[in-house]
Enzyme design. Structure first.
Site, short mmCIF file in Angstrom:
data_model
loop_
_atom_site.label_atom_id
_atom_site.label_comp_id
_atom_site.label_asym_id
_atom_site.label_seq_id
_atom_site.Cartn_x
_atom_site.Cartn_y
_atom_site.Cartn_z
N CYS A 1 0.79 -1.24 0.00
CA CYS A 1 0.00 0.00 0.00
C CYS A 1 0.83 1.29 0.00
CB CYS A 1 -0.93 0.02 1.21
SG CYS A 1 -1.90 -1.48 1.48
N HIS B 1 -2.14 6.92 4.38
CA HIS B 1 -1.11 5.90 4.58
C HIS B 1 0.28 6.34 4.13
CE1 HIS B 1 -0.54 1.24 4.91
NE2 HIS B 1 -0.07 1.90 5.95
#
Length: 493
Positions: free
Chosen positions: A81, A137
């Site tokens: 990610c 993130h």
């Protein structure tokens, strides 16, 4: 007197014309620049969309987007990610700034280095209003890492890697904000960010183009979905596959609502939409990971490719992806190998911008590949370069190198063996040597992994075998690992 009156009328007419032009020019310029909507799915299996022959999941809205645009069959992302998000935003391989390994887990303190310039900053330079929604993130412990300090005018979502879809909590800490204001808000993650994107589109001005970065948490764990979506998949016997399918349908409905909002506003013809996954899904595991996985769910399907999220195999790094712009992109398929880093120079170029990164880009302008069928501008594509492993693709050849002892090397002919079943390293030693040299040159340019520097105890705990291959569902951090967010006392009130 007559002359004076005539001159007055002339000046008045010219003034009115100039005022009209001053009003008109920004509108014309705004219409010349495309609106850009980037829809990023999370952990979506390559074969879990209809346009890639999904077996038991329905994605009609995503499929229509792909059918009327260009479908990518070889768009490379990073294995996990955080690195993919960094690659998209910077146009640079994550190994150049220390984000090549694993992800930023909740208790960590680092983020995308603040001297890295983002696509949002580039687009603001040419007049765009910039929005980030969903999963960030790329740093949460310090506000300097947050989207609103990385070129985005607006942020609504979560800064850490994953939260409960309904409560927005992780280990008892809520991570849900709008422009820095922490929220306690009911609703399903996917539906909330969709509603806000629709609002942004409806309230947009024709005088200013927009860039919307819509980063879904779906279909990342935890596996949660509203019952109405789960009920669509009663025919799927596996519990996790059933919920995963439901999450995918919610994601698909979200895409449909965004497209419908653009159409209602009359913006569809001047809006470029990209859909892609940040990496492959958590799917089948290699034999070395069988013991590590245990009973953990692996609901995704990356067919026909080998491997799962977090590996270096194609199943981890080939993204289910499509791009659509009515009248500008003809329906078709791009099979040339391209990379997520290519999106920054391509989009900034379409927006009329001049890149001001101050650092060399790895991304290339792939607009001719998309619209004219040109070959890939890359001599090679770096899959990743880490301390202990790496992979690179050149043409049909792909090399995977494991440096930890006992070291090993794998070579695959992706034209004849896209599933990477036959390691032909012994048959082609010269090609192995050539690609190892390329990979090592990349490695020499790499910054030290920020993950390894900060969290060495965790990586020792998380390493399951000599090859240091990660179990893809552990990127949420250790059990009970609390998010290290600013003002946590306020968040827990």
């Amino acid at each position: 007197m007559i002359l004076a009156t005539t001159l007055t009328r002339f000046v008045s007419t010219v003034t009115c014309a100039l005022v009209f032009l001053l009003i008109l020019v920004p509108i014309v310029q705004a219409k010349e620049k495309p609106n850009i909507v980037m829809i990023l799915a999370d952990d979506l299996g390559f074969a879990d969309v209809g346009f890639n022959n999904a077996k038991d999941i329905k994605t009609p809205n995503i499929d229509r987007l792909a059918a009327s645009g260009v479908k990518f069959t070889s768009l490379y992302a990073q294995p996990m990610c955080t690195p993919t998000r960094a690659a998209f935003l910077t146009g640079r391989y994550p190994m150049r700034y220390g984000l090549q390994s694993f992800v930023i887990t909740p208790g960590q303190h680092y983020g995308l280095p603040t001297d890295e310039r983002t696509i949002a900053q580039e687009l603001k330079e040419v007049g765009y209003k910039t929005y980030a929604l969903g999963k960030w993130h790329l740093g949460h412990s310090d506000k300097s890492y947050w989207p609103q300090n990385r070129g985005f005018d607006y942020f609504y979502g979560s800064t850490i890697g994953n939260v409960d879809y309904f409560t927005k909590e992780r280990a008892g800490v809520t991570d849900w904000q709008r422009n820095g204001k922490q929220l306690k808000e009911e609703g399903y993650f996917t539906e909330l960010i969709t509603k806000d994107v629709v609002r942004i589109i409806e309230q947009s001005s024709e005088n200013q183009p927009f860039f919307i970065y819509m980063a879904h948490l779906a279909v990342h764990s935890p596996y949660q979905a509203p019952q109405k979506y789960i009920d669509r998949y009663k025919h799927i016997s596996d519990k996790y596959r059933r919920i995963y399918a439901a999450m995918t349908s919610a994601l698909d409905d979200s895409v449909g609502e965004v497209i419908a909002a653009l159409e209602r506003k009359g913006l569809r013809d001047n809006t470029l939409v990209i859909f892609m996954s940040d990496n492959g899904g958590i799917a089948e595991f290699d034999a070395t990971l069988a013991k590590a996985r245990g009973k953990k769910p692996s609901p995704a399907d990356n067919s026909p490719f080998r491997g799962s999220k977090a590996s270096l195999y194609e199943g981890a790094v080939r993204s289910a992806a499509a791009i659509n712009w009515p009248g500008k992109i003809k329906p078709g398929v791009v099979s040339e190998p391209v990379h997520v880093v290519d999106l920054l120079p391509t989009l900034v170029g379409l927006a009329g911008g001049k890149l001001q990164t101050g650092k060399p880009l790895d991304g290339k302008d792939i607009w001719p590949v998309i619209t004219q069928g040109k070959v890939s501008p890359h001599e090679n594509i770096l899959i990743n370069a880490e301390l202990h492993r790496g992979a690179v693709r050149q043409g049909k050849w792909k090399l995977i190198k494991y440096a930890t002892l006992p070291s090993s090397v794998e070579l695959y002919d992706l034209d004849g063996d896209p599933s990477e079943k036959n390691n032909v390293a012994k048959q082609h030693p010269e090609k192995v040597q050539e690609l190892e040299m390329i990979l090592n040159e990349y490695a020499k340019q790499a910054k030290g992994s920020l993950y390894l520097k900060e969290y060495l105890p965790f990586i020792i705990y998380d390493t399951k075998n000599a090859q240091m291959v990660y179990d893809g569902d552990e990127d949420s951090g250790q059990p009970g690992e609390k998010p290290n967010l600013p003002n946590q006392e306020y968040l827990n009130q």
